[in-house]
Design a protein around this motif. Structure first.
Motif, mmCIF file in Angstrom:
data_model
loop_
_atom_site.group_PDB
_atom_site.id
_atom_site.type_symbol
_atom_site.label_atom_id
_atom_site.label_comp_id
_atom_site.label_asym_id
_atom_site.label_seq_id
_atom_site.Cartn_x
_atom_site.Cartn_y
_atom_site.Cartn_z
ATOM 1 N N ASP A 233 -4.559 2.676 3.305
ATOM 2 C CA ASP A 233 -5.898 2.806 3.658
ATOM 3 C C ASP A 233 -6.078 2.417 5.039
ATOM 4 O OD1 ASP A 233 -8.486 3.191 4.075
ATOM 5 O OD2 ASP A 233 -8.721 2.967 1.818
ATOM 6 N N SER A 238 -5.671 -1.554 4.223
ATOM 7 C CA SER A 238 -4.967 -2.046 3.203
ATOM 8 C C SER A 238 -3.856 -1.309 2.651
ATOM 9 C CB SER A 238 -5.791 -2.330 1.894
ATOM 10 O OG SER A 238 -6.290 -1.312 1.682
ATOM 11 N N ALA A 240 -1.942 -0.088 -1.024
ATOM 12 C CA ALA A 240 -1.890 -0.114 -2.470
ATOM 13 C C ALA A 240 -0.432 -0.142 -2.797
ATOM 14 C CB ALA A 240 -2.473 0.931 -3.142
ATOM 15 N N ARG A 244 -1.293 -3.657 -6.815
ATOM 16 C CA ARG A 244 -2.216 -4.478 -6.082
ATOM 17 C C ARG A 244 -2.580 -3.644 -5.121
ATOM 18 N NH1 ARG A 244 0.606 -8.282 -3.979
ATOM 19 N NH2 ARG A 244 2.733 -7.111 -4.099
ATOM 20 N N ARG A 245 -3.806 -4.091 -4.366
ATOM 21 C CA ARG A 245 -4.247 -3.784 -3.065
ATOM 22 C C ARG A 245 -3.891 -4.951 -2.046
ATOM 23 N NH1 ARG A 245 -8.251 -2.973 0.407
ATOM 24 N NH2 ARG A 245 -9.641 -4.682 -0.869
#
Ligand code: ADP
Ligand code: F6P
Length: 482
Positions: A233, A238, A240, A244-245
């Motif tokens: 993103d 971030s 993924a 988890r992010r």
């Protein structure tokens, strides 16, 4: 709330042991921006530093167990990890210095280098092995603390540690911070696919990833787009990954101006100041201070100074260029060749442009920190023109100590440009003539303009306090886990 204790992991430790000419073991400060910044962080929070034993003397000292280091602030412990010297060489020089450092600093002449072959594969296994041993030591040290620590893993030497530590301790709090730039996605693809995927996956084992500048964050995110299974993103910065992010953030590293001033009051720095003043003999001072490192662009700096003296002959005899270079990574032929070229160029320029009683350039290849601090106080122009640089702390230390309204010439490719560019003279590090013009512009600048810029540089340094680097990472780490 009580602050979590921290465990820092880096290849280069805060100190290193070496034998002096008299055969006695001496303790020396580790080199580079990482050590400068992390020493300050650990003095604030206390905790433990795990690093590689890099010399024979380090290994001897390591065998005697943990070392307590009395700092300016809190005390912190140091644990060295020892490795087989040949395997360590393949990890440190073979992979970390010759491949990862060159990659992130765009140092290859790609018509001929790099070449990946059987030796690369062998060295990569050692890289993995050293990372594995770090992860094991971190897990063990964390278990012996009264509460789970925050792990702060540093730099390209330890890219695989976050994932390896996560495998051992799934709930661990882990950050990874890169002190270097991160290569753009096309250049990153120079790495063989299995290696680059392993590197990215290794880093993504952390809860939070940190870089010095937005540009390196964006490069990292763009590289992750080609990692199978990762969802990037770009807007929220971030990735993924495995449920988890992982936020990817900028934490610009800083310095402690007060502590630096304290160091500059030492007798050694005062003596060095007298020597530099004598050497100048009334001339103006153009200065550079670096690890003797190809990415610092020392050679083009000399070419620019030569071009400046030819284009602005009125400055001959009125200015001298002092280049203080601290020897580094001398096992690498690329570094030795580069320094030979620098030395040859200085000889050529001094012969061409020097005059009786006036040698324009002094190139000093020596570990002499007091002289660097003394020269910071005195420069009229500080040249910081790296090809590319994660941050560059010299660009911060110089203005913090300078007393003469000195002007900073700063590469647009240094992370420090984000914070300081407005008050510096920005240069394209590849443009020799533009750098020459910047030197002239700096020397000709009106005193009130120089003073204004120097004030603004100091104010910018005060705005980014040294503790913010570590506290904001710890805060983001808590947020991920809450
Ligand atoms: P890098 O991390 O690539 O070496 P930086 O400019 O960020 O580059 O950091 C260099 C650091 O090394 C600075 O804090 C500088 O003061 C320090 N330094 C320079 N010369 C010496 C020396 N002779 N001994 C120890 N530290 C030095
Ligand atoms: O800050 C960049 C950095 O590469 C550190 O990672 C490193 O410890 C330092 O400069 C000096 O390099 P080396 O540890 O290879 O001497």
């Amino acid at each position: 709330v009580e602050q979590r204790q921290i465990i820092v992991a880096s290849n280069r430790g805060p100190v290193s042991f070496a034998r002096n000419e008299a055969g006695q073991i001496e303790i020396r400060r580790g080199m580079g921006g990482l050590v400068t910044a992390l020493t300050a962080a650990l003095e604030l929070c206390g905790g433990l530093w795990v690093a590689s034993a890099m010399s024979e003397e380090d290994r001897e000292r390591a065998a005697r167990g943990r070392i307590e280091l009395p700092g300016e602030g809190l005390e912190f412990g140091l644990r060295y990890l020892s490795f087989d010297p040949a395997a360590f060489d393949r990890f440190y020089n073979g992979i970390s210095n010759r491949i990862l450092w060159f990659l992130h600093h765009y140092l290859w002449e790609t018509a001929t280098m790099p070449r990946f072959d059987h030796d690369t594969g062998r060295a990569w296994e050692d890289y993995r092995e050293v990372n594995e041993k770090f992860a094991a030591a971190l897990a063990e040290e964390g278990d012996s603390m009264r509460s789970p620590p925050a792990y702060l893993v540093q730099d390209y030497h330890l890219s695989l540690v976050p994932a390896m530590l996560r495998r051992r301790r799934p709930g661990a709090h882990i950050t990874h911070f890169s002190h270097t730039p991160f290569a753009g996605p096309n250049y990153f693809r120079i790495l063989p696919r299995p290696i680059r995927e392993e590197l990215l996956a290794g880093l993504l084992g952390a809860d939070v990833l940190g870089f010095q500048s937005s540009a390196w964050v964006e490069n990292f995110l763009l590289s992750c787009r080609s990692l199978p299974g990762a969802r990037v993103d770009l807007r929220r910065r971030s990735v993924a990954w495995e449920g988890r992010r992982v936020p990817v953030r900028v934490y610009p590293i800083s310095i402690d101006p007060e502590q630096l001033k304290e160091e500059a009051r030492s007798a050694a720095v005062q003596a060095a100041r007298r020597r530099v003043t004598d050497w100048l003999g009334g001339a103006r001072l153009v200065l550079r201070v670096d690890r003797a490192e190809p990415s610092k662009n020392i050679l083009r700096g000399f070419l620019a100074f030569g071009a400046f003296l030819r284009r602005y002959p009125q400055w001959r005899r009125r200015v001298r260029f002092l280049a203080l270079a601290n020897p580094t990574r001398s096992a690498l032929p690329e570094y030795r060749d580069y320094l030979d070229r620098c030395r040859d160029e200085v000889g050529r320029l001094n012969r061409e442009l020097g005059e009786p009683g006036w040698e324009p350039i002094e190139f000093s290849l020596k570990d002499d920190h007091p002289r660097a601090l003394a020269a910071y106080e005195l420069y009229d122009v500080l040249v910081v023109n790296p090809v590319i640089d994660g941050m560059n702390l010299v660009a911060k230390e110089g203005p913090a100590l300078n007393r003469t309204g000195g002007v900073l010439i700063l590469s647009e490719n240094a992370g420090a440009y984000d914070e300081l560019g407005k008050y510096a003279l920005g240069v394209n590090p590849f443009d020799v003539d533009a750098t020459a013009d910047a030197i002239a512009a700096a020397l000709d600048m009106a005193p009130d303009e120089r003073a204004r810029r120097a004030r603004n540089l100091r104010a910018a340094l005060r705005r980014n306090r040294v503790d913010r680097w570590v506290t904001s990472q710890l805060k983001d780490l808590e947020r991920v886990h809450s």
